[in-house]
Design a protein around this motif. Structure first.
Motif, PDB file in Angstrom:
ATOM      1  N   LEU A  16       0.815  -1.217   0.000  1.00 12.51           N
ATOM      2  CA  LEU A  16       0.000   0.000   0.000  1.00 12.51           C
ATOM      3  C   LEU A  16       0.851   1.270   0.000  1.00 12.51           C
ATOM      4  N   LYS A  17       2.096   1.150   0.375  1.00 10.07           N
ATOM      5  CA  LYS A  17       2.966   2.313   0.521  1.00 10.07           C
ATOM      6  C   LYS A  17       3.005   3.153  -0.760  1.00 10.07           C
ATOM      7  N   GLY A  18       2.684   4.437  -0.612  1.00  8.59           N
ATOM      8  CA  GLY A  18       2.707   5.360  -1.741  1.00  8.59           C
ATOM      9  C   GLY A  18       1.539   5.211  -2.695  1.00  8.59           C
ATOM     10  N   ARG A  19       0.599   4.300  -2.355  1.00  2.22           N
ATOM     11  CA  ARG A  19      -0.531   4.056  -3.265  1.00  2.22           C
ATOM     12  C   ARG A  19      -1.864   4.011  -2.510  1.00  2.22           C
ATOM     13  N   TRP A  20      -1.963   4.762  -1.432  1.00  7.99           N
ATOM     14  CA  TRP A  20      -3.145   4.714  -0.581  1.00  7.99           C
ATOM     15  C   TRP A  20      -4.367   5.369  -1.225  1.00  7.99           C
ATOM     16  N   GLY A  21      -4.148   6.238  -2.195  1.00  6.53           N
ATOM     17  CA  GLY A  21      -5.224   7.063  -2.734  1.00  6.53           C
ATOM     18  C   GLY A  21      -6.483   6.315  -3.117  1.00  6.53           C
ATOM     19  N   THR A  22      -6.361   5.370  -4.046  1.00  7.37           N
ATOM     20  CA  THR A  22      -7.530   4.629  -4.523  1.00  7.37           C
ATOM     21  C   THR A  22      -8.140   3.778  -3.411  1.00  7.37           C
ATOM     22  N   ALA A  23      -7.283   3.199  -2.556  1.00 12.97           N
ATOM     23  CA  ALA A  23      -7.778   2.366  -1.460  1.00 12.97           C
ATOM     24  C   ALA A  23      -8.647   3.180  -0.510  1.00 12.97           C
ATOM     25  N   VAL A  24      -8.178   4.374  -0.146  1.00 10.20           N
ATOM     26  CA  VAL A  24      -8.920   5.235   0.780  1.00 10.20           C
ATOM     27  C   VAL A  24     -10.180   5.777   0.115  1.00 10.20           C
ATOM     28  N   LEU A  25     -10.060   6.206  -1.134  1.00 14.46           N
ATOM     29  CA  LEU A  25     -11.209   6.772  -1.843  1.00 14.46           C
ATOM     30  C   LEU A  25     -12.289   5.720  -2.084  1.00 14.46           C
ATOM     31  N   ILE A  91     -13.065  -5.471  -2.124  1.00 19.29           N
ATOM     32  CA  ILE A  91     -12.039  -6.503  -1.957  1.00 19.29           C
ATOM     33  C   ILE A  91     -11.305  -6.739  -3.272  1.00 19.29           C
ATOM     34  N   TYR A  92     -12.042  -6.666  -4.376  1.00 17.08           N
ATOM     35  CA  TYR A  92     -11.418  -6.856  -5.689  1.00 17.08           C
ATOM     36  C   TYR A  92     -10.357  -5.789  -5.952  1.00 17.08           C
ATOM     37  N   VAL A  93     -10.706  -4.508  -5.737  1.00 16.28           N
ATOM     38  CA  VAL A  93      -9.738  -3.447  -6.032  1.00 16.28           C
ATOM     39  C   VAL A  93      -8.549  -3.503  -5.073  1.00 16.28           C
ATOM     40  N   ILE A  94      -8.789  -3.869  -3.819  1.00 15.42           N
ATOM     41  CA  ILE A  94      -7.687  -3.979  -2.857  1.00 15.42           C
ATOM     42  C   ILE A  94      -6.791  -5.162  -3.201  1.00 15.42           C
ATOM     43  N   ALA A  98      -1.853  -6.503  -4.408  1.00 14.14           N
ATOM     44  CA  ALA A  98      -0.961  -7.650  -4.216  1.00 14.14           C
ATOM     45  C   ALA A  98      -0.469  -8.214  -5.545  1.00 14.14           C
ATOM     46  N   LYS A  99      -1.066  -7.767  -6.649  1.00 14.96           N
ATOM     47  CA  LYS A  99      -0.759  -8.346  -7.946  1.00 14.96           C
ATOM     48  C   LYS A  99       0.085  -7.456  -8.840  1.00 14.96           C
ATOM     49  N   THR A 100       0.153  -6.175  -8.518  1.00 11.30           N
ATOM     50  CA  THR A 100       0.934  -5.259  -9.339  1.00 11.30           C
ATOM     51  C   THR A 100       1.504  -4.138  -8.480  1.00 11.30           C
ATOM     52  N   SER A 101       2.648  -3.616  -8.921  1.00 11.56           N
ATOM     53  CA  SER A 101       3.267  -2.487  -8.227  1.00 11.56           C
ATOM     54  C   SER A 101       2.881  -1.160  -8.866  1.00 11.56           C
ATOM     55  N   PRO A 105      -5.930   2.549 -10.510  1.00  7.31           N
ATOM     56  CA  PRO A 105      -6.905   3.613 -10.770  1.00  7.31           C
ATOM     57  C   PRO A 105      -8.242   3.331 -10.077  1.00  7.31           C
ATOM     58  N   LEU A 106      -8.981   4.385  -9.787  1.00 10.01           N
ATOM     59  CA  LEU A 106     -10.286   4.224  -9.130  1.00 10.01           C
ATOM     60  C   LEU A 106     -11.263   3.452 -10.013  1.00 10.01           C
ATOM     61  N   SER A 107     -11.038   3.472 -11.310  1.00  6.58           N
ATOM     62  CA  SER A 107     -11.929   2.753 -12.235  1.00  6.58           C
ATOM     63  C   SER A 107     -11.969   1.254 -11.935  1.00  6.58           C
ATOM     64  N   LYS A 108     -10.906   0.739 -11.299  1.00  2.00           N
ATOM     65  CA  LYS A 108     -10.878  -0.685 -10.950  1.00  2.00           C
ATOM     66  C   LYS A 108     -11.919  -1.016  -9.882  1.00  2.00           C
ATOM     67  N   PHE A 109     -12.210  -0.039  -9.035  1.00  2.94           N
ATOM     68  CA  PHE A 109     -13.278  -0.228  -8.043  1.00  2.94           C
ATOM     69  C   PHE A 109     -14.620  -0.365  -8.759  1.00  2.94           C
ATOM     70  N   ILE A 110     -14.830   0.452  -9.779  1.00  2.51           N
ATOM     71  CA  ILE A 110     -16.051   0.357 -10.569  1.00  2.51           C
ATOM     72  C   ILE A 110     -16.108  -0.983 -11.301  1.00  2.51           C
ATOM     73  N   THR A 111     -14.954  -1.422 -11.809  1.00  2.00           N
ATOM     74  CA  THR A 111     -14.885  -2.723 -12.488  1.00  2.00           C
ATOM     75  C   THR A 111     -15.319  -3.846 -11.556  1.00  2.00           C
ATOM     76  N   GLY A 112     -14.989  -3.702 -10.275  1.00  2.00           N
ATOM     77  CA  GLY A 112     -15.338  -4.724  -9.290  1.00  2.00           C
ATOM     78  C   GLY A 112     -16.827  -4.972  -9.163  1.00  2.00           C
ATOM     79  N   PHE A 113     -17.652  -3.990  -9.565  1.00  2.00           N
ATOM     80  CA  PHE A 113     -19.100  -4.165  -9.479  1.00  2.00           C
ATOM     81  C   PHE A 113     -19.608  -5.196 -10.489  1.00  2.00           C
ATOM     82  N   SER A 114     -18.779  -5.511 -11.477  1.00  2.00           N
ATOM     83  CA  SER A 114     -19.168  -6.543 -12.442  1.00  2.00           C
ATOM     84  C   SER A 114     -19.203  -7.926 -11.785  1.00  2.00           C
TER      85      SER A 114
END
Length: 282
Positions: A16-25, A91-94, A98-101, A105-114
């Motif tokens: 999560l280090k340096g990449r908290w933005g999307t997780a928090v939002l 859970i999907y976006v979080i 673990a899979k990429t450094s 993007p926040l769009s991945k959270f929207i993708t998770g709704f699929s």
């Protein structure tokens, strides 16, 4: 990767280090929708509470009771549908951390709704099994309490022991099913029933470690309360990613053991055939 609580939590923080933005939002959006779903219930409770405090007559009490329970059950229905879908998307976006450094993007959270079908199926399936096991244990506890009701002080002690045992059994079942949503988020092609079976399989020898892992976040929960709930926006991704890493670690560990056990007979047979034949000639 072996089950190592401290290592799993440290890994989650480094991911999560340096990449908290999307997780928090994502968590903030989750929380906002969650509160919005509860808004009608909160409004009617506040109105009734203020009326009682100010001693204001609201009219037909029976009508208000019907209105209250109508809102209550409607809210319960909406939340039982909405929360599993939101939770799966979250859970999907979080899990992607673990899979990429790369930056998520926040769009991945929207993708998770699929994955809404997996979310509903996973949470409802798990909830049903926990409910049925809990119901069974409570029935057994009730029978034990009735039998011990006239046993005096010893009976009271035994009833307390039975209560503790029932609580432990419910916790064990809850922990054994706890990985299914993470497994579905990792592999959306996985069947809901298979995810629950795999969760039970992966956690079989690790329930104690999972329980300790849960307890290790108590301090963070208390800190979140002290920050008026704001800290939960950082705690949620930390906890979720730790648990996702745990699910993957237990999955890898179990599958390696399976592979070893499946290959062992073949390896032993090969070793037997490769041994030189004993010679009877001197």
């Amino acid at each position: 990767m072996e089950f190592n609580r401290k290592a799993l939590k440290a890994t989650a923080l480094s991911q999560l280090k340096g990449r908290w933005g999307t997780a928090v939002l994502s968590g903030l959006i989750f929380l906002a929708i969650y509160l919005f779903a509860f808004a009608p219930m909160l409004v009617i409770c506040m109105r009734m509470g203020l009326a009682n405090i100010e001693n204001v007559y609201l009219g037909d009490s029976f009508g208000w009771m019907i209105h209250f329970f109508s809102i209550y059950f409607l809210t319960l229905l909406i939340v039982s549908i909405l929360i599993p879908i939101l939770a799966m998307a979250y859970i999907y976006v979080i899990s992607l951390y673990a899979k990429t450094s790369e930056t998520i993007p926040l769009s991945k959270f929207i993708t998770g709704f699929s994955l809404w079908k997996k979310g509903l199926g996973g949470f409802w399936h798990r909830g049903l099994f926990i409910f049925l096991w809990t119901l069974l244990y409570e029935v057994l506890a009730l029978v034990a309490f009735i039998i011990l009701s006239k046993a005096g002080v010893i009976g009271e002690i035994l009833r307390a022991i039975v209560g503790i045992i029932i609580l432990i059994l419910v916790v064990r079942k809850t922990l054994s099913y706890s990985l299914n949503i993470y497994l579905l988020a990792n592999n959306p092609e996985l069947k809901v029933t298979k995810a629950l079976e795999d969760s039970m399989d992966y956690t079989e020898d690790n329930l104690g470690s999972l329980f300790v892992l849960q307890l290790s976040f108590i301090g963070w929960y208390l800190l979140s309360i002290l920050t008026v709930g704001i800290g939960i926006l950082w705690l949620a991704p930390y906890y979720t990613l730790t648990y996702f890493n745990t699910a993957m670690a237990l999955k890898d560990k179990t599958e390696k053991i399976r592979a070893y056990n499946n290959n062992t007979p073949a390896v032993e047979a090969a070793q037997e055939t490769s041994k030189p034949e004993d010679s009877n000639n001197e």
